[in-house]
Design a protein around this motif. Sequence first.
Motif, PDB file in Angstrom:
ATOM      1  N   VAL A  37       0.859  -1.182   0.000  1.00  0.00           N
ATOM      2  CA  VAL A  37       0.000   0.000   0.000  1.00  0.00           C
ATOM      3  C   VAL A  37       0.895   1.232   0.000  1.00  0.00           C
ATOM      4  O   VAL A  37       2.074   1.157   0.320  1.00  0.00           O
ATOM      5  CB  VAL A  37      -0.935   0.075   1.235  1.00  0.00           C
ATOM      6  CG1 VAL A  37      -1.953  -1.039   1.237  1.00  0.00           C
ATOM      7  CG2 VAL A  37      -0.141   0.090   2.522  1.00  0.00           C
ATOM      8  N   ALA A  41      -2.000   5.577   2.531  1.00  0.00           N
ATOM      9  CA  ALA A  41      -3.016   4.576   2.868  1.00  0.00           C
ATOM     10  C   ALA A  41      -2.664   3.881   4.175  1.00  0.00           C
ATOM     11  O   ALA A  41      -3.525   3.662   5.032  1.00  0.00           O
ATOM     12  CB  ALA A  41      -3.152   3.560   1.739  1.00  0.00           C
ATOM     13  N   PHE A  42      -1.406   3.538   4.345  1.00  0.00           N
ATOM     14  CA  PHE A  42      -0.954   2.876   5.570  1.00  0.00           C
ATOM     15  C   PHE A  42      -1.179   3.772   6.781  1.00  0.00           C
ATOM     16  O   PHE A  42      -1.648   3.318   7.822  1.00  0.00           O
ATOM     17  CB  PHE A  42       0.522   2.504   5.450  1.00  0.00           C
ATOM     18  CG  PHE A  42       1.021   1.684   6.597  1.00  0.00           C
ATOM     19  CD1 PHE A  42       0.870   0.312   6.602  1.00  0.00           C
ATOM     20  CD2 PHE A  42       1.648   2.289   7.677  1.00  0.00           C
ATOM     21  CE1 PHE A  42       1.331  -0.447   7.666  1.00  0.00           C
ATOM     22  CE2 PHE A  42       2.108   1.544   8.746  1.00  0.00           C
ATOM     23  CZ  PHE A  42       1.946   0.166   8.733  1.00  0.00           C
ATOM     24  N   THR A  44      -3.372   5.961   7.289  1.00  0.00           N
ATOM     25  CA  THR A  44      -4.787   6.080   7.652  1.00  0.00           C
ATOM     26  C   THR A  44      -5.416   4.744   8.022  1.00  0.00           C
ATOM     27  O   THR A  44      -6.625   4.650   8.215  1.00  0.00           O
ATOM     28  CB  THR A  44      -5.594   6.722   6.505  1.00  0.00           C
ATOM     29  OG1 THR A  44      -5.502   5.901   5.346  1.00  0.00           O
ATOM     30  CG2 THR A  44      -5.123   8.123   6.209  1.00  0.00           C
ATOM     31  N   GLY A  45      -4.596   3.699   8.109  1.00  0.00           N
ATOM     32  CA  GLY A  45      -5.083   2.408   8.553  1.00  0.00           C
ATOM     33  C   GLY A  45      -5.575   1.478   7.474  1.00  0.00           C
ATOM     34  O   GLY A  45      -6.091   0.401   7.766  1.00  0.00           O
ATOM     35  N   ARG A  46      -5.450   1.869   6.220  1.00  0.00           N
ATOM     36  CA  ARG A  46      -5.869   0.992   5.132  1.00  0.00           C
ATOM     37  C   ARG A  46      -4.705   0.075   4.774  1.00  0.00           C
ATOM     38  O   ARG A  46      -3.832   0.421   3.995  1.00  0.00           O
ATOM     39  CB  ARG A  46      -6.284   1.814   3.913  1.00  0.00           C
ATOM     40  CG  ARG A  46      -7.510   2.647   4.193  1.00  0.00           C
ATOM     41  CD  ARG A  46      -7.930   3.408   2.978  1.00  0.00           C
ATOM     42  NE  ARG A  46      -6.774   4.089   2.385  1.00  0.00           N
ATOM     43  CZ  ARG A  46      -6.820   5.270   1.812  1.00  0.00           C
ATOM     44  NH1 ARG A  46      -7.939   5.912   1.729  1.00  0.00           N
ATOM     45  NH2 ARG A  46      -5.729   5.805   1.306  1.00  0.00           N
ATOM     46  N   VAL A  47      -4.666  -1.064   5.408  1.00  0.00           N
ATOM     47  CA  VAL A  47      -3.577  -2.020   5.206  1.00  0.00           C
ATOM     48  C   VAL A  47      -4.100  -3.260   4.493  1.00  0.00           C
ATOM     49  O   VAL A  47      -5.271  -3.617   4.623  1.00  0.00           O
ATOM     50  CB  VAL A  47      -2.920  -2.410   6.552  1.00  0.00           C
ATOM     51  CG1 VAL A  47      -2.269  -1.206   7.193  1.00  0.00           C
ATOM     52  CG2 VAL A  47      -3.923  -3.014   7.492  1.00  0.00           C
ATOM     53  N   PRO A  48      -3.228  -3.916   3.742  1.00  0.00           N
ATOM     54  CA  PRO A  48      -3.685  -5.110   3.033  1.00  0.00           C
ATOM     55  C   PRO A  48      -3.959  -6.262   3.997  1.00  0.00           C
ATOM     56  O   PRO A  48      -3.327  -6.386   5.037  1.00  0.00           O
ATOM     57  CB  PRO A  48      -2.504  -5.447   2.119  1.00  0.00           C
ATOM     58  CG  PRO A  48      -1.330  -4.799   2.736  1.00  0.00           C
ATOM     59  CD  PRO A  48      -1.845  -3.596   3.469  1.00  0.00           C
TER      60      PRO A  48
END
Length: 52
Positions: A37, A41-42, A44-48
């Motif tokens: 990512v 994104a990382f 803001t907590g958007r992790v794979p």
Amino acid sequence: MRGLISQDRCSWSTAAAGAGYADQSHLIADFRALMRVTPAAFATGRVPVTDC
């Protein structure tokens, strides 16, 4: 990479220069290759999701 994420910084380009990268795009490319990512994104907590 963890150190770069956890630091308060002025910009990604400043962080990249401090970490020895030639420019921001190389830092972002390495981050994406490792984390799958973008740093934004990382952050803001958007992790794979992984199966590990």
